[in-house]
Design a protein around this motif. Structure first.
Motif, PDB file in Angstrom:
ATOM      1  N   ASN A 140       0.811  -1.215   0.000  1.00 52.99           N
ATOM      2  CA  ASN A 140       0.000   0.000   0.000  1.00 52.99           C
ATOM      3  C   ASN A 140       0.842   1.262   0.000  1.00 52.99           C
ATOM      4  N   LYS A 141       2.042   1.167   0.512  1.00 56.37           N
ATOM      5  CA  LYS A 141       2.955   2.299   0.536  1.00 56.37           C
ATOM      6  C   LYS A 141       4.109   2.009  -0.421  1.00 56.37           C
ATOM      7  N   SER A 142       3.773   1.927  -1.687  1.00 55.36           N
ATOM      8  CA  SER A 142       4.790   1.690  -2.712  1.00 55.36           C
ATOM      9  C   SER A 142       4.357   2.327  -4.023  1.00 55.36           C
ATOM     10  N   LEU A 143       5.330   2.596  -4.863  1.00 59.81           N
ATOM     11  CA  LEU A 143       5.084   3.139  -6.195  1.00 59.81           C
ATOM     12  C   LEU A 143       5.734   2.198  -7.199  1.00 59.81           C
ATOM     13  N   ARG A 144       4.940   1.650  -8.110  1.00 63.90           N
ATOM     14  CA  ARG A 144       5.474   0.794  -9.180  1.00 63.90           C
ATOM     15  C   ARG A 144       5.703   1.643 -10.415  1.00 63.90           C
ATOM     16  N   PHE A 145       6.724   1.277 -11.175  1.00 65.45           N
ATOM     17  CA  PHE A 145       6.986   1.968 -12.428  1.00 65.45           C
ATOM     18  C   PHE A 145       7.506   0.983 -13.457  1.00 65.45           C
ATOM     19  N   ALA A 146       7.163   1.236 -14.713  1.00 67.50           N
ATOM     20  CA  ALA A 146       7.571   0.355 -15.813  1.00 67.50           C
ATOM     21  C   ALA A 146       9.059   0.528 -16.084  1.00 67.50           C
ATOM     22  N   THR A 147       9.729  -0.589 -16.394  1.00 71.23           N
ATOM     23  CA  THR A 147      11.137  -0.554 -16.767  1.00 71.23           C
ATOM     24  C   THR A 147      11.338  -1.318 -18.071  1.00 71.23           C
ATOM     25  N   GLN A 148      12.450  -1.073 -18.690  1.00 74.82           N
ATOM     26  CA  GLN A 148      12.813  -1.756 -19.934  1.00 74.82           C
ATOM     27  C   GLN A 148      13.568  -3.038 -19.580  1.00 74.82           C
ATOM     28  N   PRO A 149      13.022  -4.227 -19.866  1.00 74.58           N
ATOM     29  CA  PRO A 149      13.730  -5.477 -19.559  1.00 74.58           C
ATOM     30  C   PRO A 149      15.010  -5.621 -20.381  1.00 74.58           C
ATOM     31  N   LEU A 150      15.993  -6.263 -19.786  1.00 75.01           N
ATOM     32  CA  LEU A 150      17.265  -6.570 -20.449  1.00 75.01           C
ATOM     33  C   LEU A 150      17.856  -5.346 -21.154  1.00 75.01           C
ATOM     34  N   ASP A 151      17.811  -4.230 -20.453  1.00 74.10           N
ATOM     35  CA  ASP A 151      18.321  -2.967 -20.975  1.00 74.10           C
ATOM     36  C   ASP A 151      19.830  -2.910 -20.752  1.00 74.10           C
TER      37      ASP A 151
END
Length: 85
Positions: free
Chosen positions: A62-73
């Motif tokens: 509940n106390k977190s922020l998810r963000f998209a990342t580029q795999p195998l970058d």
């Protein structure tokens, strides 16, 4: 290590963790974005920042922020995370 306001670290595990000192005194209501620059050498397509508050010191989803990342970058990529939630 920290140099020029930049934290440099390396993770060799499957669930990297970096913990700051307690009570940084940041007023989260004023944080509009968080900028993370990292290399993602895994197949994971997201990162996650966890935080606690003065009134709730337990770590949880509940106390977190998810963000998209580029795999195998293979390069450092800058991610801008919306901090105003």
């Amino acid at each position: 290590s920290v140099k020029d306001s930049i934290i440099k670290c390396f993770s060799m595990g499957s669930d990297p963790v970096m913990v700051s000192a307690d009570k940084l005194g940041i007023d989260a209501s004023t944080v509009k974005k968080i900028v993370v620059k990292c290399k993602n050498g895994t197949t994971s397509n997201f990162g996650q920042i966890f935080f606690t508050t003065n009134s709730d010191t337990a770590w949880d989803e509940n106390k977190s922020l998810r963000f998209a990342t580029q795999p195998l970058d293979g390069k450092f990529t800058e991610y801008s995370i919306n901090g105003s939630r």
